[in-house]
Design an enzyme around this catalytic site. Structure first.
Site, short mmCIF file in Angstrom:
data_model
loop_
_atom_site.label_atom_id
_atom_site.label_comp_id
_atom_site.label_asym_id
_atom_site.label_seq_id
_atom_site.Cartn_x
_atom_site.Cartn_y
_atom_site.Cartn_z
N CYS A 39 -27.22 -23.37 32.31
CA CYS A 39 -26.51 -23.57 31.04
C CYS A 39 -27.35 -24.41 30.08
O CYS A 39 -27.51 -25.62 30.26
CB CYS A 39 -25.16 -24.24 31.31
SG CYS A 39 -24.29 -24.75 29.82
N CYS A 42 -25.47 -27.21 28.25
CA CYS A 42 -25.21 -28.31 29.17
C CYS A 42 -26.38 -29.28 29.20
O CYS A 42 -26.20 -30.51 29.20
CB CYS A 42 -24.95 -27.80 30.58
SG CYS A 42 -23.51 -26.73 30.75
#
Length: 303
Positions: A39, A42
Site C-alpha cells: 500500500c 500507507c
C-alpha cells in the site's frame, strides 16, 4: 473479541492485539494503523503517524501498526474495507476514525479534540498535578513583591518541566520585576509558537512592554507640576502615568490614564487606552482590581 472456533493463528493475533492495543488503551489513547506492504498511501502516511505519536507520547498516545495481510481477522472485526485505515482506540473501543488526517497538523487537531474529552492518564497530566502547587507558591511570592525568590522557585520548577509555558511566563514576569528585561525577552522568545496558554504569555509580554515604556523616576514632582499647571497637557500626564507604573503604583497610573481618556479619549491615536489595556494584561485580566478599572473605563466610554 471472541476466540471460540478460531484457528491457532487467529487466536494468537487476537491475543497480540489484546496485549498491544486493548490493554494499553485502558488508560491511554492507542492509534491503530491498518496497513500493508503493497500500500503506497500507507507508506506515505506512516512517517506522519510515527512523528505525531512520538510527539504526543507524553500526552498518553501510543501507535500500533496492524498489517492487514497478517491479521485479516482483526481487520475484519474493525470492518476495514480500504487502507490506510486509522482508528483511535480507548478502553478497547474505537472512539474516532482518523483515516482522513493526512498531515501532521490535521492529525494533531483531531487528537487534541479527542484528548480534551477523555480521562487519559499521561505524563503531562501527572507532571502538571505535581508542579501546580509549586507554581501557585511562586506566583504568590511574585505577587508579594519578592521577585528574586520567585525567580529562584520558577527556575527549580523549570528543571522539572522545561517546556511548561506557565512556568516560562512566570519566569519572564519575575525577570521584568527585577528589571532584567533582556532576560525576560529571551525566555519569551524561547517559547515555541502554538504552545498554548496564550493569556499567560500575553500577560508576560504586556508586563515586558510596559517595563520598556516606563522608566523608574526618582522624583515625579516636576512632571506633576506640569500637569497641575495645565490639566490638558496629556503628554505630561501620560509621562506621569508611565512614571507611576515604573514605580509600582498601578492605581495612580490607571487614574492618570483614565483622566486622559476622560478629557480626550482618542488622544495620540488612543495611546492612553492602549497603555491602560497593557496594564490590565500585565496585572491579569481576572484580577479584581482590573475588573474595577474596567468598570471605570466603561463608564467613561459609554456613560
Amino acid at each position: 473479541m471472541a476466540t471460540l472456533g478460531l484457528s491457532e493463528a487467529d487466536r494468537k493475533a487476537v491475543e497480540d492485539f489484546r496485549q498491544d492495543v486493548v490493554d494499553p488503551s485502558r488508560n491511554a489513547l492507542v492509534i491503530v494503523d491498518f496497513w500493508a506492504e503493497w500500500c503506497g498511501p500507507c507508506k506515505q502516511l506512516a512517517p506522519v503517524l510515527e512523528q505525531v505519536a512520538a510527539e504526543y507520547e507524553p500526552k498518553g498516545v501510543k501507535l500500533v501498526k496492524v498489517n492487514v495481510d497478517e491479521n485479516r481477522f482483526i481487520a475484519s472485526q474493525f470492518r476495514v474495507q480500504s487502507i490506510p485505515t486509522v482508528y483511535a482506540v480507548f478502553q478497547g473501543q474505537p472512539v474516532a476514525d482518523l483515516s482522513q488526517a493526512r498531515t501532521a497538523s490535521q492529525l494533531k487537531q483531531m487528537l487534541d479534540q479527542i484528548l480534551a474529552q477523555l480521562p487519559i492518564e499521561s505524563e503531562e497530566k501527572m507532571q502538571a498535578a505535581e508542579i501546580a502547587p509549586l507554581i501557585a507558591m511562586a506566583e504568590e511570592i511574585l505577587e508579594g513583591g519578592d521577585a528574586e525568590r520567585a525567580l529562584s522557585v520558577y527556575a527549580q520548577i523549570a528543571e522539572m518541566a522545561p517546556d511548561n509555558v506557565e512556568v516560562r511566563a512566570g519566569q519572564a514576569r519575575a525577570f521584568v520585576a527585577l528589571g532584567q528585561l533582556d532576560e525576560a525577552q529571551a525566555v519569551l522568545d524561547a517559547v515555541p509558537e502554538g504552545a498554548g496558554h496564550d493569556a499567560l504569555l500575553e500577560r508576560a509580554r504586556a508586563a515586558l512592554s510596559l517595563a520598556r515604556d516606563a522608566k523608574p523616576v526618582a522624583d515625579l514632582s516636576a512632571v506633576q507640576a506640569r500637569v497641575a499647571a495645565n490639566p490638558d497637557d496629556h503628554a505630561a500626564r501620560f509621562e506621569l502615568a508611565n512614571g507611576f507604573m515604573a514605580n509600582g503604583d498601578r492605581q495612580a497610573a490607571a487614574d492618570a490614564l483614565l483622566e486622559i481618556i476622560a478629557r480626550e479619549r482618542d488622544w495620540n491615536d488612543n495611546a492612553a487606552r492602549t497603555q491602560l489595556l497593557k496594564l490590565f494584561e500585565a496585572v491579569g485580566l481576572e484580577d479584581p482590581w482590573v475588573s474595577a478599572q474596567r468598570r471605570r473605563l466603561s463608564a467613561i466610554l459609554f456613560g
